[in-house]
Design a protein around this motif. Structure first.
Motif, short mmCIF file in Angstrom:
data_model
loop_
_atom_site.label_atom_id
_atom_site.label_comp_id
_atom_site.label_asym_id
_atom_site.label_seq_id
_atom_site.Cartn_x
_atom_site.Cartn_y
_atom_site.Cartn_z
N SER A 1 38.69 -49.31 67.25
CA SER A 1 39.50 -50.16 66.37
C SER A 1 40.45 -51.05 67.17
N ARG A 2 40.76 -50.64 68.38
CA ARG A 2 41.66 -51.44 69.24
C ARG A 2 40.88 -52.31 70.22
N ALA A 3 39.57 -52.35 70.09
CA ALA A 3 38.73 -53.16 70.99
C ALA A 3 38.29 -54.43 70.27
N PRO A 4 38.98 -55.54 70.49
CA PRO A 4 38.69 -56.75 69.73
C PRO A 4 37.29 -57.33 69.96
N ASP A 5 36.69 -57.07 71.13
CA ASP A 5 35.38 -57.66 71.39
C ASP A 5 34.21 -56.73 71.05
N PHE A 6 34.49 -55.57 70.45
CA PHE A 6 33.43 -54.62 70.12
C PHE A 6 32.35 -55.25 69.25
N LEU A 7 32.75 -55.95 68.19
CA LEU A 7 31.75 -56.53 67.27
C LEU A 7 30.88 -57.57 67.96
N GLU A 8 31.44 -58.29 68.91
CA GLU A 8 30.67 -59.30 69.62
C GLU A 8 29.69 -58.67 70.62
N THR A 9 30.08 -57.57 71.22
CA THR A 9 29.22 -56.97 72.25
C THR A 9 28.18 -56.01 71.65
N ALA B 1 26.47 -56.64 60.02
CA ALA B 1 26.80 -55.22 59.90
C ALA B 1 28.30 -55.02 60.12
N PRO B 2 28.93 -54.21 59.29
CA PRO B 2 30.38 -53.99 59.43
C PRO B 2 30.73 -53.09 60.62
N ARG B 3 31.95 -53.20 61.06
CA ARG B 3 32.46 -52.44 62.21
C ARG B 3 32.22 -50.93 62.04
N ASP B 4 32.45 -50.38 60.86
CA ASP B 4 32.32 -48.92 60.70
C ASP B 4 30.89 -48.44 60.93
N ILE B 5 29.90 -49.22 60.50
CA ILE B 5 28.49 -48.85 60.74
C ILE B 5 28.18 -48.94 62.23
N LYS B 6 28.62 -50.02 62.86
CA LYS B 6 28.39 -50.20 64.30
C LYS B 6 29.06 -49.07 65.09
N THR B 7 30.24 -48.66 64.68
CA THR B 7 30.97 -47.59 65.37
C THR B 7 30.21 -46.27 65.29
N VAL B 8 29.66 -45.96 64.14
CA VAL B 8 28.88 -44.72 63.98
C VAL B 8 27.71 -44.71 64.96
N TYR B 9 26.99 -45.82 65.03
CA TYR B 9 25.82 -45.87 65.91
C TYR B 9 26.22 -45.92 67.39
N ALA B 10 27.30 -46.60 67.71
CA ALA B 10 27.76 -46.59 69.11
C ALA B 10 28.09 -45.17 69.53
N PHE B 11 28.77 -44.44 68.67
CA PHE B 11 29.11 -43.05 68.98
C PHE B 11 27.84 -42.23 69.22
N ARG B 12 26.85 -42.39 68.35
CA ARG B 12 25.59 -41.64 68.50
C ARG B 12 24.87 -42.01 69.80
N ILE B 13 24.91 -43.29 70.17
CA ILE B 13 24.26 -43.73 71.40
C ILE B 13 24.94 -43.11 72.62
#
Length: 189
Positions: free
Chosen positions: A176-184, A104-116
């Protein structure tokens, strides 16, 4: 019987592949995991609309190893369940694992993180949302003063328009400035 694959129609597989980040084999693996949670509720054959109609209750889903230790397990299930209750159909479950997959790409993950993190559902991360997020992350181990200090720092750094809440754009900028976001922001199935 033990080596049968799940009974989805070709059209269902194509639809699932079109709207997830999974291959056919991965979809079968996710379905197997879903069915293992409640074999008495979930039929083997899901060729009809059962995949969106049959739901596993939240109290079963929250105990699965992939979520059991996650402090956001209830919010995750609420966000991904169609009715917001936390109970999940296979379609909901597949969507959740798709968003949390490495593909899953960063932009999709970001949308769901925001909703959570948007506990009150107002499309902003306000002080209450950030406090609940921080308390969840730290398992309520910070004092009220510490929580207030951290929330103030978050607003100081991320609230670009000084309105005491983070819009999705402001949140996206932070992520976008959090390099470990995709891993976590990942659950392995």
């Amino acid at each position: 019987m033990g080596n049968q694959t799940s009974s989805f129609s070709d059209e269902q597989f194509e639809a699932y592949q079109d709207c997830t980040f999974f291959t056919r084999k991965e979809i079968v693996r996710v379905f197997k995991r879903y069915r293992e949670l409640a074999p008495n509720i979930v039929p083997f054959d899901m060729k009809g609309d059962e995949s969106s109609q049959i739901c596993i209750p939240y109290d079963i889903i929250e105990k699965m190893p992939e979520l059991k230790e996650n402090p956001f397990r209830q919010r995750i299930c609420e966000v991904f369940s169609e009715d917001g209750s936390g109970k999940m159909s296979f379609d909901d479950f597949l969507d959740m694992f798709s968003v949390f997959s490495k593909a899953a790409p960063r932009d999709i993950k970001t949308v769901y993180a925001f909703r959570i993190y948007d506990f009150d559902g107002d499309n902003y991360l306000g002080r209450g949302d950030l406090e609940k997020t921080l308390r969840s992350l730290t398992r309520n181990e910070l004092s009220s003063d510490d929580v207030e200090f951290v929330v103030d720092k978050v607003f100081e750094e991320a609230d670009l328009d000084d309105d005491n809440m983070l819009s999705y754009i402001e949140f996206e900028h932070v992520i976008s400035r959090a390099p470990d976001f995709l891993e976590t922001f990942h659950i392995r199935i």
